[in-house]
Design an enzyme around this catalytic site. Structure first.
Site, PDB file in Angstrom:
ATOM      1  N   SER B  49      43.307  33.819  35.705  1.00  0.00           N
ATOM      2  CA  SER B  49      43.991  33.552  36.956  1.00  0.00           C
ATOM      3  C   SER B  49      43.447  32.243  37.516  1.00  0.00           C
ATOM      4  CB  SER B  49      43.751  34.709  37.938  1.00  0.00           C
ATOM      5  OG  SER B  49      44.698  34.660  38.964  1.00  0.00           O
ATOM      6  N   GLU B  50      44.337  31.363  37.990  1.00  0.00           N
ATOM      7  CA  GLU B  50      43.941  29.979  38.278  1.00  0.00           C
ATOM      8  C   GLU B  50      42.864  29.861  39.354  1.00  0.00           C
ATOM      9  OE1 GLU B  50      47.754  28.422  39.314  1.00  0.00           O
ATOM     10  OE2 GLU B  50      47.538  28.855  41.424  1.00  0.00           O
ATOM     11  N   ASN B  51      42.706  30.914  40.179  1.00  0.00           N
ATOM     12  CA  ASN B  51      41.665  30.856  41.203  1.00  0.00           C
ATOM     13  C   ASN B  51      40.283  31.197  40.644  1.00  0.00           C
ATOM     14  OD1 ASN B  51      42.886  33.432  40.916  1.00  0.00           O
ATOM     15  ND2 ASN B  51      41.890  34.128  42.783  1.00  0.00           N
TER      16      ASN B  51
END
Lengths: 218, 215
Positions: B49-51
């Site tokens: 997940s990009e976070n």
């Protein structure tokens, strides 16, 4: 004795000037909400705010934008139906949209002393219009410059008096990167721990990047 | 026989069938987010997940929510055993640096040369919603797109000779999963790999602005 703890939020934010570039960490969580509220109370104006997104109708980003303290927002994403979106549509907010990875890397470059870099991200898009591109290793790339803050507002889970930090789970996000990219890095921490309590290999943001820490219990 | 388009969960399930064990995968917001629900637990696929989450797991039971753990859509998630967290710059090292076996993104349009448009509907659109899409689109080893074959409004095709919306990236899409078909991108354009039951080649071509090719 090194002691970066300050007694309260006004002390943490003392001296932030009009026109400052403010780096605000967070992505769904890990947002330094109490420091942002403090900045609203402190009242500095003509600010440039750097954050992942423009936020919604409520919450820290929307709240500080609604005060009119922010002239320019640099972020990766603005919802049209949000405080930021409406201020922009009304001509009351300048907007610079930066792809999220480029945003993170521009911040990292500022902290790392890198003066520019080329990235394929966005090179073939509208974001590249009027800007320098160059084909490197067969790929079209866009020239990007560091993004330095005057102040970084950071959220931590634990902090010690040297300013060593941990961040909990995905609340880490932009916090370590923004902490190293500003002249003044101010931290709100959920927990204070004695120096040495955080195992050395588990420090996420070393205190060398941190200037002031204020305790904000949950 | 008439065909039945897949619903959004059906598209996600169709994509999940094609993800083998061992892949490291980023799922974009929208239809792609649902893909992980259709990968069986005993097939080890690691979701990024990009976070900054490596090993993102399904939504927690309501009494087990960790407010400090969300995905790129800021929904509460869990972390799979073996998962880890990185900061944002390292998360996009993963996205941009060719470390993802696959990224699945939603889109408005895909062109026959692999161009993708998924962030703005007009060059002068007042507000731009880029997020991490441009980094993910140019950085993953494979880029698959999940979208409906035609638009809801006028039924116009999202399968284009040339994208009419502003590009997210050029020439990067390797496969498109729609409610009607699975399309590869070949040197000469869209190559039909699969269609829903009951669909005829003529019916699929009729709903595609670009010329389709068959093996």
């Amino acid at each position: 004795m090194i002691d970066k703890f300050v007694p309260d939020v006004p002390a943490a934010l003392a001296g932030i000037a009009d026109g400052a570039v403010i780096l605000m960490a967070g992505f769904g969580n890990g947002i330094p909400e109490t420091l942002v509220k403090g900045l609203v109370a402190q009242g500095a104006r003509n600010l440039t705010l750097v954050a992942n997104s423009g936020g919604r109708d409520t919450g820290p980003t929307a709240d500080i934008l609604a005060t009119g303290q922010v002239d320019k927002l640099i972020c990766s994403f603005v919802r049209p139906d949000s405080t930021a979106g409406r201020l922009f549509a009304a001509g009351k907010l300048e907007l610079e949209i930066v792809p999220q990875g480029t945003l993170a890397e521009r911040l990292r470059a500022a902290g790392a002393g890198i003066q520019a870099f080329y990235t394929p991200t966005g090179a073939d898009t509208l974001l590249a219009e009027g800007r320098e591109t160059r084909v490197i290793n067969g790929r079209n790339c866009l020239l990007e410059f560091p993004l330095r803050g005057d102040v970084a507002l950071i959220d931590a889970w634990e902090a010690d008096r040297w300013g060593n930090l941990t961040h909990r789970a995905s609340a880490r996000n932009f916090n370590p990167v923004m902490a190293m990219a500003a002249a003044l890095t101010v931290v709100q921490t959920r927990h204070i721990v004695p120096l040495g309590d955080i195992p050395p290999a588990n420090v996420h943001t070393p205190g060398v990047f941190v200037h002031r820490v204020v305790h904000v219990p949950e | 026989m008439t065909f039945r388009p897949l619903d959004r969960a059906g598209i996600a399930a169709r994509i999940a069938r094609d993800i083998p064990e061992g892949w490291f995968v980023n799922l974009g917001i929208g239809i792609p987010t649902g893909v992980s629900d259709h990968v069986p637990n005993d097939r080890e696929v690691i979701f990024h997940s990009e976070n900054g989450v490596i090993g993102a797991g399904p939504a927690p039971d309501p009494d087990k929510i960790d407010p400090y753990l969300v995905n790129a859509g800021t929904q509460h998630i869990t972390l799979r055993t073996g998962g880890s967290f990185v900061h944002h710059a390292d998360s996009f090292v993963i996205a941009r640096g060719g470390h993802l076996d696959l990224c699945v993104l939603g889109a408005f349009e895909v062109a026959e040369n692999g161009d993708i448009a998924n962030w703005a509907r007009a060059p002068d659109e007042a507000v731009k919603q880029v997020g991490g899409a441009m980094d993910l689109a140019i950085g993953a080893k494979r880029l698959w797109v999940a979208m409906e074959h035609t638009t809801k409004g006028n039924g116009g095709s999202r399968i284009r000779q040339v994208c009419s919306y502003p590009l997210t990236a050029k020439g990067v899409v390797t496969r498109v999963y729609t409610d009607l078909a699975v399309l590869g991108i070949a040197p000469n354009g869209f190559l039909v790999l699969d269609m829903v039951d009951g669909m005829t080649p003529a019916e699929l071509q009729d709903r595609s602005e670009a010329k389709l090719h068959w093996q």
